[in-house]
Scaffold this motif. Sequence first.
Motif, PDB file in Angstrom:
ATOM      1  N   PRO A   2       0.576   0.052   7.289  1.00  0.00           N
ATOM      2  CA  PRO A   2       0.641  -0.543   5.956  1.00  0.00           C
ATOM      3  C   PRO A   2       1.534  -1.775   5.928  1.00  0.00           C
ATOM      4  CG  PRO A   2       2.022   1.400   6.047  1.00  0.00           C
ATOM      5  CD  PRO A   2       1.342   1.310   7.373  1.00  0.00           C
ATOM      6  N   THR A   3       1.141  -2.761   5.121  1.00  0.00           N
ATOM      7  CA  THR A   3       1.992  -3.931   4.890  1.00  0.00           C
ATOM      8  C   THR A   3       2.683  -3.821   3.540  1.00  0.00           C
ATOM      9  OG1 THR A   3       0.114  -5.143   3.949  1.00  0.00           O
ATOM     10  CG2 THR A   3       0.540  -5.426   6.307  1.00  0.00           C
ATOM     11  N   PHE A   4       2.301  -2.834   2.762  1.00  0.00           N
ATOM     12  CA  PHE A   4       2.906  -2.607   1.451  1.00  0.00           C
ATOM     13  C   PHE A   4       4.019  -1.588   1.558  1.00  0.00           C
ATOM     14  CE2 PHE A   4      -0.520   0.422   2.013  1.00  0.00           C
ATOM     15  CZ  PHE A   4       0.098   1.618   1.699  1.00  0.00           C
ATOM     16  N   ARG A  41      -4.462  -8.694  -1.336  1.00  0.00           N
ATOM     17  CA  ARG A  41      -5.767  -9.291  -1.075  1.00  0.00           C
ATOM     18  C   ARG A  41      -6.314  -8.748   0.240  1.00  0.00           C
ATOM     19  NH1 ARG A  41      -5.129 -15.306  -1.449  1.00  0.00           N
ATOM     20  NH2 ARG A  41      -4.081 -15.033   0.558  1.00  0.00           N
ATOM     21  N   GLY A  42      -7.584  -8.348   0.237  1.00  0.00           N
ATOM     22  CA  GLY A  42      -8.219  -7.839   1.449  1.00  0.00           C
ATOM     23  C   GLY A  42      -8.571  -6.370   1.331  1.00  0.00           C
ATOM     24  N   GLU A  43      -8.813  -5.736   2.466  1.00  0.00           N
ATOM     25  CA  GLU A  43      -9.224  -4.337   2.513  1.00  0.00           C
ATOM     26  C   GLU A  43      -8.014  -3.448   2.786  1.00  0.00           C
ATOM     27  OE1 GLU A  43     -12.300  -3.315   1.898  1.00  0.00           O
ATOM     28  OE2 GLU A  43     -12.983  -5.391   1.607  1.00  0.00           O
ATOM     29  N   ILE A  44      -7.817  -2.444   1.947  1.00  0.00           N
ATOM     30  CA  ILE A  44      -6.648  -1.569   2.094  1.00  0.00           C
ATOM     31  C   ILE A  44      -6.621  -0.909   3.465  1.00  0.00           C
ATOM     32  CG2 ILE A  44      -5.597   0.575   1.267  1.00  0.00           C
ATOM     33  CD1 ILE A  44      -5.028  -1.960  -0.417  1.00  0.00           C
ATOM     34  N   ILE A 133      -4.639   9.605   4.927  1.00  0.00           N
ATOM     35  CA  ILE A 133      -4.862   9.146   6.296  1.00  0.00           C
ATOM     36  C   ILE A 133      -5.153   7.637   6.282  1.00  0.00           C
ATOM     37  CG2 ILE A 133      -6.342   9.353   8.339  1.00  0.00           C
ATOM     38  CD1 ILE A 133      -4.506  11.740   7.902  1.00  0.00           C
ATOM     39  N   GLY A 134      -4.516   6.916   7.223  1.00  0.00           N
ATOM     40  CA  GLY A 134      -4.673   5.469   7.261  1.00  0.00           C
ATOM     41  C   GLY A 134      -5.404   4.939   8.472  1.00  0.00           C
ATOM     42  N   SER A 135      -5.504   5.737   9.530  1.00  0.00           N
ATOM     43  CA  SER A 135      -6.228   5.313  10.732  1.00  0.00           C
ATOM     44  C   SER A 135      -6.932   6.524  11.333  1.00  0.00           C
ATOM     45  CB  SER A 135      -5.268   4.687  11.752  1.00  0.00           C
ATOM     46  OG  SER A 135      -4.301   5.618  12.186  1.00  0.00           O
ATOM     47  N   PRO A 136      -8.067   6.304  12.003  1.00  0.00           N
ATOM     48  CA  PRO A 136      -8.823   7.437  12.553  1.00  0.00           C
ATOM     49  C   PRO A 136      -7.988   8.256  13.523  1.00  0.00           C
ATOM     50  CG  PRO A 136     -10.113   5.405  12.645  1.00  0.00           C
ATOM     51  CD  PRO A 136      -8.720   5.005  12.283  1.00  0.00           C
ATOM     52  N   GLN A 232      -8.503  18.740  15.056  1.00  0.00           N
ATOM     53  CA  GLN A 232      -9.053  19.351  16.268  1.00  0.00           C
ATOM     54  C   GLN A 232     -10.569  19.465  16.151  1.00  0.00           C
ATOM     55  OE1 GLN A 232      -6.976  19.845  18.971  1.00  0.00           O
ATOM     56  NE2 GLN A 232      -5.605  18.821  17.507  1.00  0.00           N
ATOM     57  N   GLY A 233     -11.255  18.618  16.908  1.00  0.00           N
ATOM     58  CA  GLY A 233     -12.718  18.629  16.889  1.00  0.00           C
ATOM     59  C   GLY A 233     -13.328  17.973  15.672  1.00  0.00           C
ATOM     60  N   THR A 234     -12.496  17.459  14.768  1.00  0.00           N
ATOM     61  CA  THR A 234     -12.974  16.786  13.553  1.00  0.00           C
ATOM     62  C   THR A 234     -12.187  15.491  13.379  1.00  0.00           C
ATOM     63  OG1 THR A 234     -13.481  18.894  12.481  1.00  0.00           O
ATOM     64  CG2 THR A 234     -13.280  16.972  11.060  1.00  0.00           C
ATOM     65  N   THR A 235     -12.878  14.377  13.331  1.00  0.00           N
ATOM     66  CA  THR A 235     -12.191  13.094  13.181  1.00  0.00           C
ATOM     67  C   THR A 235     -11.778  12.883  11.729  1.00  0.00           C
ATOM     68  OG1 THR A 235     -13.487  12.142  14.993  1.00  0.00           O
ATOM     69  CG2 THR A 235     -12.375  10.602  13.489  1.00  0.00           C
ATOM     70  N   LEU A 236     -10.489  12.695  11.520  1.00  0.00           N
ATOM     71  CA  LEU A 236      -9.994  12.309  10.205  1.00  0.00           C
ATOM     72  C   LEU A 236     -10.095  10.805  10.080  1.00  0.00           C
ATOM     73  CD1 LEU A 236      -6.805  14.579   9.932  1.00  0.00           C
ATOM     74  CD2 LEU A 236      -9.171  15.086   9.266  1.00  0.00           C
ATOM     75  N   LEU A 237     -10.518  10.337   8.907  1.00  0.00           N
ATOM     76  CA  LEU A 237     -10.825   8.924   8.716  1.00  0.00           C
ATOM     77  C   LEU A 237      -9.906   8.281   7.689  1.00  0.00           C
ATOM     78  CD1 LEU A 237     -14.721   9.190   8.569  1.00  0.00           C
ATOM     79  CD2 LEU A 237     -13.342   8.348  10.492  1.00  0.00           C
ATOM     80  N   PRO A 238      -9.729   6.963   7.770  1.00  0.00           N
ATOM     81  CA  PRO A 238      -8.981   6.263   6.726  1.00  0.00           C
ATOM     82  C   PRO A 238      -9.588   6.537   5.353  1.00  0.00           C
ATOM     83  CG  PRO A 238      -9.404   4.808   8.586  1.00  0.00           C
ATOM     84  CD  PRO A 238     -10.197   6.059   8.837  1.00  0.00           C
ATOM     85  N   GLY A 239      -8.751   6.964   4.426  1.00  0.00           N
ATOM     86  CA  GLY A 239      -9.239   7.326   3.099  1.00  0.00           C
ATOM     87  C   GLY A 239      -9.397   8.811   2.903  1.00  0.00           C
ATOM     88  N   ASP A 240      -9.168   9.608   3.935  1.00  0.00           N
ATOM     89  CA  ASP A 240      -9.117  11.063   3.755  1.00  0.00           C
ATOM     90  C   ASP A 240      -7.834  11.414   3.005  1.00  0.00           C
ATOM     91  OD1 ASP A 240     -11.526  11.718   4.933  1.00  0.00           O
ATOM     92  OD2 ASP A 240     -10.673  12.097   6.904  1.00  0.00           O
TER      93      ASP A 240
END
Length: 290
Positions: A2-4, A41-44, A133-136, A232-240
């Motif tokens: 994060p930059t915020f 400005r831009g994509e969170i 979550i912020g990154s995969p 574990q065995g499930t990818t958590l994604l940005p925005g979860d």
Amino acid sequence: MPTFQRLVRFLAKDGKTYYGDAILPQGVTDISKAKQAKIIRGEIFGKHEVTDRLADIRLLLAPLAMEDVKTVRCLGLNYEQHAKESNMAIPKFPILFYKPMTSLTGPTDPIPIHPMAQQGSGLDYECELVAIIGSPCSSVSESTALSHVLGYAVGNDVSHRDWQIKHGGGQWSLGKGFDGWAPYGPGIVSADLIKDPQNLRIQTKVNGEVRQDSNTKDMIFGVAKTIAFLSQGTTLLPGDVIFTGTPQGVGMGRKPQLWLKDKDVVEVGLEGVGWCSNKVEFAGRTDAKL
């Protein structure tokens, strides 16, 4: 990542909706007190920057726009004292359920109670630390799990105990998943500011009366362990969005039990983040029999 420092999504006085970095008075950490924010400005969850352009906040909204949310995962029985007041065994593994994205609302939005949820009894509150979550991340270790967190908010896992526990053999997602039953915010505090999510005071007030007052150190599965397990065995994604469970003091655990009523005002607060304040509103009743 994060930059915020304190991410907010808000309706500005110019009538437009923005993401921004909340500006707080010296010594204040409650994001709900913010009057201005620097526009982002831009994509969170992608390339973005915090600009020097200021906007006046008219209304704080749910911290993430619906299109930026992936899933809403929730943990049950994740505080030791809450498990004890519920007369249930301490779980050996995190108890997972999901809420629909339509359950997410903002820090001051009303909590709508559909006629189906007005039947019987059991309307309850649950203050919770919310991790975003912020990154995969997939099959990550507990030691690296927190590096994938964008930040933290506070939320209310509104619940109807009859539908959750009694009806249909147990309906956790139904009993907790009505529209508007996951208000959260008032913003997202960067993980850079909250180094240790396991030592934060967390509270609920109903009509000004303290009902829950605990600390996140009472979690059975801390945030890092929870993320490691869920990945574990499930990818958590940005925005979860992950609601991490509630401490003792819920209405179900009281003697006598104490349920929410129409027009009650429920406040949930988390140290270093701030407060959400939401009013219970019973929708128009129907004669439908379910």
